[in-house]
Write an enzyme that holds these catalytic residues in place. Structure first.
Site, PDB file in Angstrom:
ATOM      1  N   SER A 106       0.820  -1.197   0.000  1.00 16.13           N
ATOM      2  CA  SER A 106       0.000   0.000   0.000  1.00 16.13           C
ATOM      3  C   SER A 106       0.861   1.257   0.000  1.00 16.13           C
ATOM      4  O   SER A 106       1.603   1.508  -0.942  1.00 16.13           O
ATOM      5  CB  SER A 106      -0.981  -0.036   1.170  1.00 16.13           C
ATOM      6  OG  SER A 106      -2.020   0.889   0.976  1.00 16.13           O
ATOM      7  N   ASP A 225     -11.316  -4.304  -2.450  1.00 18.59           N
ATOM      8  CA  ASP A 225     -10.650  -3.213  -1.741  1.00 18.59           C
ATOM      9  C   ASP A 225     -11.617  -2.058  -1.497  1.00 18.59           C
ATOM     10  O   ASP A 225     -12.155  -1.470  -2.433  1.00 18.59           O
ATOM     11  CB  ASP A 225      -9.451  -2.722  -2.562  1.00 18.59           C
ATOM     12  CG  ASP A 225      -8.460  -1.909  -1.727  1.00 18.59           C
ATOM     13  OD1 ASP A 225      -8.903  -1.246  -0.772  1.00 18.59           O
ATOM     14  OD2 ASP A 225      -7.261  -1.946  -2.043  1.00 18.59           O
ATOM     15  N   HIS A 281      -8.450  -4.870   1.253  1.00 22.67           N
ATOM     16  CA  HIS A 281      -7.145  -4.225   1.175  1.00 22.67           C
ATOM     17  C   HIS A 281      -6.051  -5.024   1.875  1.00 22.67           C
ATOM     18  O   HIS A 281      -6.125  -5.272   3.084  1.00 22.67           O
ATOM     19  CB  HIS A 281      -7.264  -2.834   1.798  1.00 22.67           C
ATOM     20  CG  HIS A 281      -6.101  -1.935   1.537  1.00 22.67           C
ATOM     21  ND1 HIS A 281      -5.823  -1.396   0.304  1.00 22.67           N
ATOM     22  CD2 HIS A 281      -5.136  -1.473   2.366  1.00 22.67           C
ATOM     23  CE1 HIS A 281      -4.766  -0.640   0.382  1.00 22.67           C
ATOM     24  NE2 HIS A 281      -4.315  -0.678   1.626  1.00 22.67           N
TER      25      HIS A 281
END
Length: 342
Positions: A106, A225, A281
Site C-alpha cells: 500500500s 478493496d 485491502h
C-alpha cells in the site's frame, strides 16, 4: 536382525537429509526489501511473517526496512522525507549493492517507487512488486478510528488538504488526489505530482528512465478493496480530471499515453503484470503470495547465478522444514496475513 535393519534405515535417512539440505550448495536469489503500509511496523507479527514466508519460499534474503518509529511516522512524516530516509538505508545496506527487489504494501509501494525514481546513487532495483499501491492517487482517506492520532488526523483532514500544514503533517495527503480540484492538487500536493511526473514543464526524464529500467513491474489489485478510492489505482487507473466518473483504465490516462514515467514503455515490453486477487485491502492469501509474488523474488534465469554454502544454510533448511510441517498438519491455513489500514 529387525532392530539392526531399522537402525540402518534410520541412519540412511539421516545421511540423505544431511546431504540434501546441508552439503549440496543452494542457489540464492538477490535479496528483497519489504516496505510496510501505514499504521504498521516491521516488528508487527503480520509483516514479520509475510517477510519470512517470502524469504523461505523464494530462497532469497528479505529485509523489512523501517522508517522512523514505524506506525506514528507512517502517518505524520511527509512522504518525500520517508523516501529520503529509505533511500539512505538501502544505499547503506551492503547486502543490496549488487541489486535487489522491492515488495511494497500500500503506502509502502509509494515509497518503493520513490526509491526507484528519486534515489541518486542507490543500488539497482530489478523487480518491483506492489500490493494495493495508490499509484494514481486516492480520492479519500478512510475512517481511522477513535484513538488520539485519529482525532488529530480528522482535524487535519477537515482543513485544506493541500495546505502547507497538512502536507507537512499528514503523509497520505501526499497522494490524495481530488479529481475535481486539480488546480490545487498540482499546486499544493508535495509527493504524487512529482512521483508521477504530472507537472507540465518540469517533468524529469531521469525518473522515467529509472522506472522504465525495471525488469518486472507487478501490480496487485484487491477485488474487494474498500480502502483505495478507486481500487483501480493499484493498476494506475483513475478518474478523469474534473469528474468522479468514469474510472479510466491505466491505458487511457495521460500518464500512460504520454508515458510520463515509463509505464507505457514497460507495458509494451511485456514487463507489467496486472494481477487481480480476491479479498479486501492487503488481505492476500498464502497461495496468492506463492503464485504472484514468489516467482519475481526467486533467482531469475537472466541474472547470473552463484552456487554457495552460507552460514545460515542450517537455519534456512530448518525454516523450510518448519513451514512444510505446518502445511502437512494444517496449521498453515490459507488465511491472509496483512490487515493494515493503508
Amino acid at each position: 536382525m529387525a532392530s539392526l535393519s531399522q537402525s540402518t534405515t534410520f541412519l540412511i535417512i539421516i545421511f540423505l537429509f544431511f546431504f540434501t539440505f546441508i552439503l549440496i550448495p543452494t542457489t540464492h536469489a538477490i535479496p528483497f526489501i519489504v516496505l510496510h503500509g501505514i499504521s504498521d511496523k516491521c516488528s508487527n507479527q503480520g509483516v514479520t511473517q509475510f517477510t519470512e514466508l517470502l524469504s523461505s519460499w523464494s530462497n532469497s534474503q528479505g529485509y523489512c526496512v523501517e522508517i522512523g518509529d514505524g506506525s506514528w511516522d507512517s502517518w505524520t512524516m511527509p512522504l518525500l522525507e520517508q523516501t529520503s530516509i529509505a533511500c539512505e538505508k538501502v544505499k547503506n545496506m551492503s547486502e543490496l549493492s549488487e541489486g535487489y527487489n522491492i515488495v511494497g504494501l500500500s503506502q509502502g509501494s509509494m515509497i518503493g517507487r520513490g526509491i526507484i525514481e528519486f534515489c541518486d546513487g542507490g543500488p539497482p532495483v530489478q523487480n518491483f512488486i506492489s500490493l494495493a499501491g495508490p499509484h494514481a492517487g486516492t480520492a479519500s482517506i478512510p475512517f481511522c478510528g477513535s484513538a488520539l492520532i485519529c482525532i488529530l488526523l480528522d482535524s487535519l483532514i477537515k482543513s485544506e488538504i493541500y495546505s502547507n500544514y497538512v502536507q507537512e503533517h499528514l503523509a497520505p495527503s501526499g497522494y490524495l488526489k481530488i479529481p475535481t480540484d486539480m488546480t490545487d492538487y498540482l499546486k499544493g500536493c508535495r509527493f504524487l505530482p512529482k512521483l508521477n511526473n504530472e507537472i507540465n514543464g518540469t517533468r524529469n526524464s531521469t525518473y522515467k528512465e529509472r522506472f522504465a529500467s525495471l525488469q518486472n513491474l507487478v501490480l496487485i489489485m484487491f477485488e474487494d478493496d474498500t480502502v483505495l478510492i478507486p481500487k483501480e489505482t493499484s493498476w494506475f487507473g483513475y478518474y478523469p480530471d474534473g469528474a468522479f466518473d468514469p474510472i479510466l483504465p491505466a491505458q487511457e490516462t495521460k500518464l500512460y499515453t504520454e508515458d510520463w514515467i515509463g509505464l507505457k514503455t514497460l507495458d509494451e515490453a511485456g514487463k507489467v503484470k496486472f494481477i487481480n486477487v480476491s479479498g479486501n485491502h492487503l488481505q492476500i492469501s498464502k497461495s496468492d503470495m506463492k503464485k504472484y509474488i514468489v516467482p519475481y523474488l526467486e533467482d531469475q534465469a537472466s541474472a547470473p547465478t552463484e552456487q554457495t554454502v552460507t552460514e545460515s544454510s542450517s537455519y534456512e533448511w530448518l525454516s523450510r522444514l518448519c513451514y512444510l510441517f505446518k502445511d502437512l498438519i494444517g496449521l498453515n491455513e490459507d488465511q491472509p496475513l496483512l490487515h493494515t489500514t493503508y
